[in-house]
Design a protein around this motif. Sequence first.
Motif, PDB file in Angstrom:
ATOM      1  N   GLY A 126       0.812  -1.216   0.000  1.00 21.76           N
ATOM      2  CA  GLY A 126       0.000   0.000   0.000  1.00 21.76           C
ATOM      3  C   GLY A 126       0.838   1.256   0.000  1.00 21.76           C
ATOM      4  O   GLY A 126       0.504   2.243  -0.667  1.00 21.76           O
ATOM      5  N   PHE A 127       1.946   1.234   0.756  1.00 25.71           N
ATOM      6  CA  PHE A 127       2.850   2.380   0.776  1.00 25.71           C
ATOM      7  C   PHE A 127       3.465   2.593  -0.605  1.00 25.71           C
ATOM      8  O   PHE A 127       3.502   3.724  -1.116  1.00 25.71           O
ATOM      9  N   ALA A 128       3.920   1.509  -1.231  1.00 27.32           N
ATOM     10  CA  ALA A 128       4.511   1.614  -2.575  1.00 27.32           C
ATOM     11  C   ALA A 128       3.492   2.141  -3.577  1.00 27.32           C
ATOM     12  O   ALA A 128       3.818   2.989  -4.428  1.00 27.32           O
ATOM     13  N   ALA A 129       2.257   1.662  -3.488  1.00 25.23           N
ATOM     14  CA  ALA A 129       1.214   2.121  -4.414  1.00 25.23           C
ATOM     15  C   ALA A 129       0.884   3.590  -4.187  1.00 25.23           C
ATOM     16  O   ALA A 129       0.651   4.348  -5.138  1.00 25.23           O
ATOM     17  N   ALA A 130       0.887   4.011  -2.934  1.00 19.19           N
ATOM     18  CA  ALA A 130       0.511   5.389  -2.613  1.00 19.19           C
ATOM     19  C   ALA A 130       1.547   6.404  -3.077  1.00 19.19           C
ATOM     20  O   ALA A 130       1.189   7.531  -3.448  1.00 19.19           O
ATOM     21  N   VAL A 131       2.828   6.035  -3.055  1.00 16.62           N
ATOM     22  CA  VAL A 131       3.871   6.998  -3.434  1.00 16.62           C
ATOM     23  C   VAL A 131       4.219   6.938  -4.913  1.00 16.62           C
ATOM     24  O   VAL A 131       4.912   7.820  -5.421  1.00 16.62           O
ATOM     25  N   SER A 132       3.759   5.916  -5.623  1.00 13.78           N
ATOM     26  CA  SER A 132       4.025   5.811  -7.064  1.00 13.78           C
ATOM     27  C   SER A 132       2.950   6.566  -7.832  1.00 13.78           C
ATOM     28  O   SER A 132       1.752   6.330  -7.638  1.00 13.78           O
ATOM     29  N   HIS A 133       3.388   7.483  -8.692  1.00  9.67           N
ATOM     30  CA  HIS A 133       2.438   8.323  -9.438  1.00  9.67           C
ATOM     31  C   HIS A 133       1.472   9.056  -8.507  1.00  9.67           C
ATOM     32  O   HIS A 133       0.353   9.378  -8.901  1.00  9.67           O
ATOM     33  N   ARG A 134       1.877   9.269  -7.266  1.00  9.34           N
ATOM     34  CA  ARG A 134       1.033   9.919  -6.253  1.00  9.34           C
ATOM     35  C   ARG A 134      -0.251   9.147  -5.975  1.00  9.34           C
ATOM     36  O   ARG A 134      -1.225   9.712  -5.484  1.00  9.34           O
ATOM     37  N   GLY A 135      -0.244   7.873  -6.290  1.00 10.84           N
ATOM     38  CA  GLY A 135      -1.397   7.058  -5.925  1.00 10.84           C
ATOM     39  C   GLY A 135      -1.901   6.162  -7.035  1.00 10.84           C
ATOM     40  O   GLY A 135      -2.536   6.631  -7.977  1.00 10.84           O
ATOM     41  N   ILE A 136      -1.601   4.880  -6.940  1.00 14.67           N
ATOM     42  CA  ILE A 136      -2.115   3.877  -7.876  1.00 14.67           C
ATOM     43  C   ILE A 136      -3.212   3.094  -7.176  1.00 14.67           C
ATOM     44  O   ILE A 136      -3.148   2.849  -5.967  1.00 14.67           O
TER      45      ILE A 136
END
Length: 383
Positions: A126-136
């Motif tokens: 979830g952390f990785a998704a949230a910081v990639s592209h400002r939210g995946i």
Amino acid sequence: MKRVIEQSFSVPYTYPVIFSENIFDAAEESLAKLLDNGKGGKAYFVVDSGVADTHPELIDQIKTYAAAHASKFKLCAEPLIVPGGEASKNDPQFYEKVVEATHLYGIDRHSYIVAIGGGAVLDMVGFAAAVSHRGIRLVRIPTTVLSQNDSAVGVKNGINSFGKKNYLGTFAPPYAVLNDFNFLLTLDDRDWRSGISEAIKVALIKDLDFFEWIEANASALAAREMAPMQELIVRCAQMHLDHIAGRDPFEMGSSRPLDFGHWAAHKMEHLSKYQIRHGEAVAMGIALDSTYSFLKGMITESELDRIISVIASLGFQLYHEVLSGEMLFKGLEEFREHLGGQLTIMLLTKLGVGQEVHEMDQTLILAAVEKLKAFQADRLIAN
């Protein structure tokens, strides 16, 4: 010239929490519908190694399911398998692998990252998704009791850093949560039991009826009966969702009622090098704060006895050697720092009713630890 322009806006968040079974059967379309963005959604799966080991057929099931629903979504790469438990949060290489995948496979804000596993893996992904592209878009598929009834349904993501739990993290709601009760059938007894502590927690501070239901069903839950466990998970998840919908979902203040029992639990996990699982630490943390509440004159001895009896009858330890005074006091200070400066601890005034306090008496903390140690010794003698 001096000007102040004040901006205020609100953003509604809506996401489903689905309870189902056999979610990778082709006829079960819940996941496919979630991953259908109307133009052939792109999905990237990250799987907890413990789940992959216990379910060796899972990766093939994911691929077969994707092929059966190719008109709705496609896999953009082979599923990534990462270590389960706190190992996935302690080493930044794993969250970096997920971030790197978003770059390598063109996973954008209209794509989906699907995380399958226990709470720690879901936190990290979830952390990785949230910081990639400002939210995946993140779809969580929790596989433990603890993640299905608590961590996966919330808005928190994070990894550990500087020896502190969830030091790096975000508040980012998932796109959806999809629970498959069948994953619970392969849990070992410790993981089956661990998630029940979060239900005890929320019941003790919010709902006497729920606590009494857990009390009445403790033997069935300990015996791994599925029907009461399903009821416990749904009921606990609903209470957590109700709390998130309240006044402070992103914890901008210092009030964190759902952290009842957690200030000590987080420190115990770290001191044990995560040999104590989160739910086990929370159970001891609840016992500690309940005992402190009794010693403070806030609850009666009979109320404390009922709490201790439920925790013990479910198979939890009440005391561990890491519960030393000096380390606990350090944990209390770290918790105060994490809250932003003001210490706020949830205690009990009676079963089902919590009350926040802003200071803790170190002498009473030590006395509570000694009382738990005695409770544990009595339990060993009785067995």
